[in-house]
Design a protein around this motif. Structure first.
Motif, PDB file in Angstrom:
ATOM      1  N   ARG A   1       0.907  -1.150   0.001  1.00 15.90           N
ATOM      2  CA  ARG A   1      -0.005  -0.047  -0.066  1.00 15.90           C
ATOM      3  C   ARG A   1       0.951   1.197  -0.082  1.00 15.90           C
ATOM      4  O   ARG A   1       1.832   1.026   0.921  1.00 15.90           O
ATOM      5  CB  ARG A   1      -1.042   0.088   1.200  1.00 15.90           C
ATOM      6  N   GLN A   2       0.775   2.197  -1.041  1.00 13.55           N
ATOM      7  CA  GLN A   2       1.245   3.272  -1.200  1.00 13.55           C
ATOM      8  C   GLN A   2       0.958   4.440  -0.208  1.00 13.55           C
ATOM      9  O   GLN A   2      -0.421   4.496   0.125  1.00 13.55           O
ATOM     10  CB  GLN A   2       1.345   3.969  -2.569  1.00 13.55           C
ATOM     11  N   PRO A   3       1.567   5.216   0.319  1.00 16.10           N
ATOM     12  CA  PRO A   3       1.500   6.356   1.269  1.00 16.10           C
ATOM     13  C   PRO A   3       0.093   7.147   0.638  1.00 16.10           C
ATOM     14  O   PRO A   3       0.184   7.606  -0.793  1.00 16.10           O
ATOM     15  CB  PRO A   3       2.703   7.328   1.337  1.00 16.10           C
ATOM     16  N   GLY A   4      -0.722   7.341   1.408  1.00 15.67           N
ATOM     17  CA  GLY A   4      -1.983   8.271   0.856  1.00 15.67           C
ATOM     18  C   GLY A   4      -3.027   7.345   0.027  1.00 15.67           C
ATOM     19  O   GLY A   4      -4.092   7.650  -0.149  1.00 15.67           O
ATOM     20  N   GLN A   5      -2.522   6.083   0.031  1.00 17.58           N
ATOM     21  CA  GLN A   5      -3.668   5.313  -0.863  1.00 17.58           C
ATOM     22  C   GLN A   5      -4.715   4.773   0.011  1.00 17.58           C
ATOM     23  O   GLN A   5      -4.325   4.283   1.312  1.00 17.58           O
ATOM     24  CB  GLN A   5      -2.897   3.855  -1.421  1.00 17.58           C
ATOM     25  N   VAL A   6      -6.073   4.581  -0.218  1.00 18.40           N
ATOM     26  CA  VAL A   6      -6.794   4.116   0.444  1.00 18.40           C
ATOM     27  C   VAL A   6      -6.679   2.672   0.672  1.00 18.40           C
ATOM     28  O   VAL A   6      -6.665   1.846  -0.377  1.00 18.40           O
ATOM     29  CB  VAL A   6      -8.369   4.291  -0.250  1.00 18.40           C
ATOM     30  N   PRO A   7      -6.651   2.256   2.129  1.00 23.74           N
ATOM     31  CA  PRO A   7      -6.570   0.819   2.272  1.00 23.74           C
ATOM     32  C   PRO A   7      -7.721  -0.091   1.819  1.00 23.74           C
ATOM     33  O   PRO A   7      -8.869   0.465   1.788  1.00 23.74           O
ATOM     34  CB  PRO A   7      -6.386   0.647   3.922  1.00 23.74           C
ATOM     35  N   THR A   8      -7.484  -1.369   1.382  1.00 20.25           N
ATOM     36  CA  THR A   8      -8.536  -2.187   1.142  1.00 20.25           C
ATOM     37  C   THR A   8      -9.312  -2.284   2.496  1.00 20.25           C
ATOM     38  O   THR A   8      -8.852  -2.855   3.464  1.00 20.25           O
ATOM     39  CB  THR A   8      -7.990  -3.405   0.552  1.00 20.25           C
ATOM     40  N   ILE A   9     -10.588  -2.470   2.028  1.00 19.60           N
ATOM     41  CA  ILE A   9     -11.501  -2.624   3.492  1.00 19.60           C
ATOM     42  C   ILE A   9     -11.486  -4.054   3.509  1.00 19.60           C
ATOM     43  O   ILE A   9     -11.783  -4.850   2.834  1.00 19.60           O
ATOM     44  CB  ILE A   9     -13.102  -2.142   3.046  1.00 19.60           C
ATOM     45  N   THR A  10     -11.092  -4.289   4.726  1.00 17.85           N
ATOM     46  CA  THR A  10     -11.311  -5.834   5.487  1.00 17.85           C
ATOM     47  C   THR A  10     -12.259  -5.751   6.696  1.00 17.85           C
ATOM     48  O   THR A  10     -12.342  -4.939   7.242  1.00 17.85           O
ATOM     49  CB  THR A  10     -10.173  -6.226   5.496  1.00 17.85           C
ATOM     50  N   ARG A  11     -12.818  -6.873   6.352  1.00 20.01           N
ATOM     51  CA  ARG A  11     -14.045  -7.293   7.571  1.00 20.01           C
ATOM     52  C   ARG A  11     -13.659  -8.714   8.198  1.00 20.01           C
ATOM     53  O   ARG A  11     -13.034  -9.567   7.385  1.00 20.01           O
ATOM     54  CB  ARG A  11     -15.222  -7.221   6.966  1.00 20.01           C
ATOM     55  N   THR A  12     -13.958  -8.807   9.648  1.00 16.99           N
ATOM     56  CA  THR A  12     -13.783 -10.282   9.853  1.00 16.99           C
ATOM     57  C   THR A  12     -15.335 -10.716   9.907  1.00 16.99           C
ATOM     58  O   THR A  12     -16.440 -10.124  10.276  1.00 16.99           O
ATOM     59  CB  THR A  12     -13.645  -9.992  11.337  1.00 16.99           C
ATOM     60  N   PRO A  13     -15.240 -11.982   9.054  1.00 16.37           N
ATOM     61  CA  PRO A  13     -16.808 -12.727   9.028  1.00 16.37           C
ATOM     62  C   PRO A  13     -17.381 -13.003  10.120  1.00 16.37           C
ATOM     63  O   PRO A  13     -16.724 -13.351  11.139  1.00 16.37           O
ATOM     64  CB  PRO A  13     -16.234 -14.078   8.364  1.00 16.37           C
ATOM     65  N   THR A  14     -18.725 -12.765  10.264  1.00 11.50           N
ATOM     66  CA  THR A  14     -19.314 -12.920  11.161  1.00 11.50           C
ATOM     67  C   THR A  14     -20.158 -14.427  11.381  1.00 11.50           C
ATOM     68  O   THR A  14     -20.246 -14.763  10.089  1.00 11.50           O
ATOM     69  CB  THR A  14     -20.652 -11.994  11.452  1.00 11.50           C
ATOM     70  N   PRO A  15     -20.315 -15.038  12.446  1.00 12.47           N
ATOM     71  CA  PRO A  15     -20.941 -16.029  12.324  1.00 12.47           C
ATOM     72  C   PRO A  15     -22.165 -16.374  11.587  1.00 12.47           C
ATOM     73  O   PRO A  15     -23.087 -15.608  11.776  1.00 12.47           O
ATOM     74  CB  PRO A  15     -21.043 -16.620  13.869  1.00 12.47           C
ATOM     75  N   ALA A  16     -22.224 -17.228  10.698  1.00 15.43           N
ATOM     76  CA  ALA A  16     -23.344 -17.516   9.794  1.00 15.43           C
ATOM     77  C   ALA A  16     -23.053 -18.731   9.036  1.00 15.43           C
ATOM     78  O   ALA A  16     -22.215 -19.506   9.140  1.00 15.43           O
ATOM     79  CB  ALA A  16     -23.463 -16.205   8.692  1.00 15.43           C
ATOM     80  N   ILE A  17     -24.082 -18.926   8.103  1.00  7.87           N
ATOM     81  CA  ILE A  17     -23.947 -20.197   7.336  1.00  7.87           C
ATOM     82  C   ILE A  17     -22.894 -19.897   6.351  1.00  7.87           C
ATOM     83  O   ILE A  17     -23.167 -18.976   5.319  1.00  7.87           O
ATOM     84  CB  ILE A  17     -25.178 -20.818   6.403  1.00  7.87           C
ATOM     85  N   SER A  18     -21.705 -20.585   6.178  1.00  7.72           N
ATOM     86  CA  SER A  18     -20.879 -20.460   5.206  1.00  7.72           C
ATOM     87  C   SER A  18     -20.627 -21.409   4.144  1.00  7.72           C
ATOM     88  O   SER A  18     -20.425 -22.707   4.578  1.00  7.72           O
ATOM     89  CB  SER A  18     -19.304 -20.054   5.783  1.00  7.72           C
ATOM     90  N   VAL A  19     -20.634 -21.268   2.889  1.00  4.99           N
ATOM     91  CA  VAL A  19     -20.572 -22.068   1.821  1.00  4.99           C
ATOM     92  C   VAL A  19     -19.354 -21.814   1.073  1.00  4.99           C
ATOM     93  O   VAL A  19     -19.240 -20.859   0.379  1.00  4.99           O
ATOM     94  CB  VAL A  19     -21.853 -22.498   1.008  1.00  4.99           C
ATOM     95  N   THR A  20     -18.465 -22.677   0.789  1.00  8.79           N
ATOM     96  CA  THR A  20     -17.440 -22.674  -0.114  1.00  8.79           C
ATOM     97  C   THR A  20     -17.629 -23.404  -1.359  1.00  8.79           C
ATOM     98  O   THR A  20     -17.762 -24.554  -1.332  1.00  8.79           O
ATOM     99  CB  THR A  20     -16.081 -22.951   0.663  1.00  8.79           C
ATOM    100  N   LEU A  21     -17.663 -22.960  -2.326  1.00  4.73           N
ATOM    101  CA  LEU A  21     -17.603 -23.565  -3.669  1.00  4.73           C
ATOM    102  C   LEU A  21     -16.379 -23.988  -4.330  1.00  4.73           C
ATOM    103  O   LEU A  21     -15.356 -23.049  -4.142  1.00  4.73           O
ATOM    104  CB  LEU A  21     -18.498 -22.694  -4.628  1.00  4.73           C
TER     105      LEU A  21
END
Length: 435
Positions: A411-431
């Motif tokens: 990430r370069q100075p001044g670059q907007v960071p990539t928004i990351t989130r922590t998954p909340t408990p839910a039904i998760s399906v991996t394809l």
């Protein structure tokens, strides 16, 4: 005198010659034993006992041993031949000349190879009782057990044969008091044509074993008809109303599926259409399986043999469909703050399936698509997106595309960071992409 002296001188050397011969034989035996040592062990196969010489007019009442176990001593080469080749090894008991009565017999072992020493075998003897062969002819007695279904009657049964020949040891044949053919009528509603095994029994009704019956089986024919005023009819479930919108009836089952009805006026029974109806079953608003009892709706003067109600099970399930959510944004989770990620493409189409009522409630906010980059460093990667569903009982059928390209850079100075989130408990399906 000269010849006598010569003989005397010769006899002086006889002990020496005998000793030399004994030593030579001992050396030979020692050499043979060292190259082919004698081994003592149990013969690896049980030997079946053979009975020979039995008078055909006599029968054995007691059962002889079935097999004999041997312990033998033999050179190793002989053991190998007995183990690997079909060398005859027999255990024989000879009944020749024996009459009626109890006798003690010795078992003889015969081995078709030498040298073999029999160390021991078990058993060595056994007792056998011989009796004259007896034959009797007896009538077959039909025994009927159980009852026909209510409202049915049977005619006189017919047997394919009336007499049976009983043969065997004299004492056992004399125990036989009768020969039975047992016919089970429990719950029968249709005519019977059945083969049954005959049973020889004594005075107390106990089965007599070890006798021979000829024939061993007979065929019994019995015509069964329905009594006047009785009739078998099927049960029809009457249904009113509709299940909740979005649901459907998968099956309706009834137990018993048929009942016997009765009337003192046979015309009322004959006038029935072949079925009787239940009281109406109201399915209005139902959205789950039902299990209940319903009374039967019978015409006046007609009654049911037994309970006047049936058990009804109704299967109800949601109608399923599918839904496509186009251009769902792909989030990034688990990426370090010092890194930036470019996902290509950054949207996917999500195809869901499940009950229509749930699909109707679904909002885009209930579905989340993301790629987990936890622990990944700089580079270009192929990643399979995951899906979280906030509504249970929905299924992810596929994602388009099923695999995304992720480019991770610093990430370069001044670059907007990539928004990351922590998954909340839910039904998760991996394809997993299909091949």
């Amino acid at each position: 005198m000269t010849m006598l002296a010569a003989l005397r001188r010769s006899f002086k050397y006889v002990p020496t010659l005998v000793l030399a011969m004994i030593l030579a034989v001992a050396v030979w035996i020692l050499a043979v034993t060292e190259s082919d040592p004698t081994e003592e062990k149990i013969y690896p196969r049980a030997i079946p006992l053979e009975i020979i010489g039995q008078d055909p007019a006599l029968m054995m009442v007691t059962n002889p041993p079935q097999q004999v176990s041997l312990t033998l001593s033999a050179p190793r080469s002989i053991w190998e031949r007995m183990t690997n080749e079909q060398v005859p090894v027999r255990a024989v008991a000879d009944l020749s000349g024996l009459g009626s009565g109890t006798h003690t017999l010795s078992i003889q072992i015969q081995i078709g190879i030498r040298p073999v020493e029999i160390i021991s075998y078990t058993p060595r003897t056994f007792n056998v009782t011989l009796e004259p062969l007896e034959t009797r002819s007896l009538p077959i007695r039909l025994v009927q057990r159980g009852e026909l279904s209510v409202g049915f009657q049977g005619e006189t049964p017919n047997l394919s044969q009336d007499m049976v020949t009983v043969s065997g040891p004299e004492s056992l044949v004399k125990r036989v008091q009768e020969v039975r053919a047992v016919l089970d009528l429990n719950g029968a509603k249709e005519s019977i044509n059945r083969s049954v095994a005959l049973q020889a029994v004594d005075a107390s009704g106990q089965t007599v074993e070890d006798v021979t019956l000829s024939p061993e089986r007979v065929t019994i024919a019995l015509t069964i008809t329905q009594r006047g005023g009785y009739r078998n009819v099927v049960v029809k479930v009457v249904v009113n109303g509709q299940v909740t919108s979005g649901y459907r009836v998968t099956n309706i089952s009834v137990f018993p599926p048929a009942v016997t009805v009765f009337s003192s006026d046979p015309k009322l029974v004959d006038a029935l259409p072949g079925y009787v109806e239940t009281t109406p079953l109201d399915l209005t608003g139902a959205s789950d399986d039902l299990d209940l009892s319903l009374p039967l709706n019978l015409p006046a003067g007609v009654s049911v043999v037994g309970e006047n109600q049936v058990e009804v099970q109704v299967g109800i399930a949601a109608i399923e469909g599918s839904l496509t959510l186009a251009n769902m944004p792909v989030e990034v989770v688990g990426l370090s703050n010092s890194l930036s990620a470019l996902v290509s493409p950054d949207t996917v189409d999500v195809i869901l399936s499940g009950p229509l009522p749930l699909l109707d409630q679904l909002r885009r906010a209930d579905v989340r698509v993301f790629v987990d980059l936890t622990g990944d460093g700089l580079g270009t990667f192929q990643r399979i997106p995951k899906v979280e569903l906030q509504i249970s009982n929905l299924r992810v059928e596929s994602l388009l595309p099923a695999t995304l390209e992720v480019v991770i850079t610093t990430r370069q100075p001044g670059q907007v960071p990539t928004i990351t989130r922590t998954p909340t408990p839910a039904i998760s399906v991996t394809l997993t992409p299909q091949p």
